[in-house]
Design an enzyme around this catalytic site. Sequence first.
Site, PDB file in Angstrom:
ATOM      1  N   GLU A 137     -52.308  93.323 -39.292  1.00 21.89           N
ATOM      2  CA  GLU A 137     -52.226  92.258 -40.498  1.00 21.89           C
ATOM      3  C   GLU A 137     -51.928  90.621 -40.201  1.00 21.89           C
ATOM      4  O   GLU A 137     -52.484  90.521 -41.920  1.00 21.89           O
ATOM      5  CB  GLU A 137     -51.164  93.002 -41.173  1.00 21.89           C
ATOM      6  N   HIS A 158     -48.942  91.886 -35.149  1.00 20.76           N
ATOM      7  CA  HIS A 158     -49.244  92.302 -35.664  1.00 20.76           C
ATOM      8  C   HIS A 158     -51.032  92.015 -35.931  1.00 20.76           C
ATOM      9  O   HIS A 158     -50.943  91.113 -36.828  1.00 20.76           O
ATOM     10  CB  HIS A 158     -48.361  91.337 -36.814  1.00 20.76           C
ATOM     11  N   CYS A 178     -44.846  97.144 -35.165  1.00 22.26           N
ATOM     12  CA  CYS A 178     -43.273  95.712 -34.765  1.00 22.26           C
ATOM     13  C   CYS A 178     -42.260  96.374 -34.494  1.00 22.26           C
ATOM     14  O   CYS A 178     -42.208  97.375 -33.245  1.00 22.26           O
ATOM     15  CB  CYS A 178     -43.595  94.421 -35.699  1.00 22.26           C
TER      16      CYS A 178
END
Lengths: 219, 284
Positions: free
Chosen positions: A194, A192, A82
Amino acid sequence: MQTLAILDYGMGNLHSMAKALERVAPQARIRITQSAAELRAADRLIFPGQGAMGHCRAELAQRDLLDLLPELAREKPTLGVCLGLQAALDFSEENGGTQGLGLFPGVVQRFPTGLPEAPGLPPIRIPHMGWNRVEPTRPHPLFEGIAPGSRFYFVHSYYAPAGSPEVAAVTHYGLPFAAALGRDGFFAVQFHPEKSQQAGLRLLSNFSRWDGASPASTS
Amino acid sequence: MKARWIWLRPSGWSTGWAAEVALAKRLIPCLDVDGGRVVKGVRFEGLRDAGDPVEIARRYDEQGADELAFLDITASHQERDTLLHLVEAVAAQVFIPLTVGGGVRDCADVRRLLNAGADKISINSAAVARPAFIAEAADHFGSQCIVVAIDARRVPGTDAAPRWEIHTHGGRRPTGLDALDWAERMARDGAGELLVTSMDRDGTGLGFDNELNRAIAARVEVPIIASGGVGKLDHLRDGLLVGHADAVLAASIFHFGTHTIPEAKAFMAAAGLEMRLDPVQVEP
């Protein structure tokens, strides 16, 4: 046992990243750290980040990371996420103009207000928030096992332009932009991983095993 | 390609959307939590037990929910902190974005929830009590994690030119604030997203207040989550197509087994909406 270091420089939530890495690399030591010694000793480095670019640069400077980070990114497999992608470019238009780390060429820009998402459709919403398709532009070990066009979770108002040789994947949101950039052992993603369920976990798993070699660096 | 779109638009963006648009509309199951259990009421009253939050979150994640919202619905008026351990338990198992709200009063609360594993923090009453809070929080943590929850109720007698008033404290307290003006102000101050709940519709199963959502969507640039009133799948579709929302949030229809997440997504995709369908196929 390898050590994965997540750079903690006061920019955003690192716990999601740590949890996801624990899931994909249960044998690894996961360290959330800002210590130069720990960063140097780690096998792989994650450079995350959320928030504003000006703030990001100030926090990096305060911790003497502006020189160390590019140096580490050249030494060991490093994943920018990001803001970690945006900060790696030469320059960002955010906060009245902010100098980046210069690991990738180009200028980070804000999505234009009023841009139609596609011809004849309403204007895009900013931030770009949600699950969008990621199309790799070249084979890369970090996309191994992930089908082209898989969706990842994005949330950002600024983007790195598509078009440079370092672009590794493209996403469309009113315009094409760089979803991933890679050169040698430094790979950066705008989305992202994650927070991108199976596809994201696979990318992180690939990273935890990546030796830092990429097709682009040898061609 | 352009000509094709001009031809398609009068029929309501029915087909071809997927070919042009890549960003998926989001489906967000909402877990209203009270006393450590998922509950659901009608118009914020008369709560029914719907189960264990961690178990429900895991199920929705497996079914392909695009995000989860986790709202501690009693935190505000009972002056309780949101149940951090529940957030931790959910966040450890679910790798999709998690929005947490309820009783968030200051930057320290935001920090605690982010550290527990939340990705976005929903703020309602505290923004009304101290509007500068939103700018502070956005500056501190980034707009991407600041969601402003707008609980709005139609002002009686304004059917011809509807107006909506902001309410706080789980819908119990009117504020005198105009919902559209408030939405615009919150977006300007740094909200990254607006979660718009119709107090008239919440828990009724009568559908979103699409007029409200469309009016707000026209006033702000940030994404809108429509919330409050979903009783059947048509309502989800209409929230996106008629209400111009970017995401739709629902609770009861999923908690009580009326529909599953995959059913809802398939229904919306069949209506021509871009959805993230099956969780991505990844090679082992």
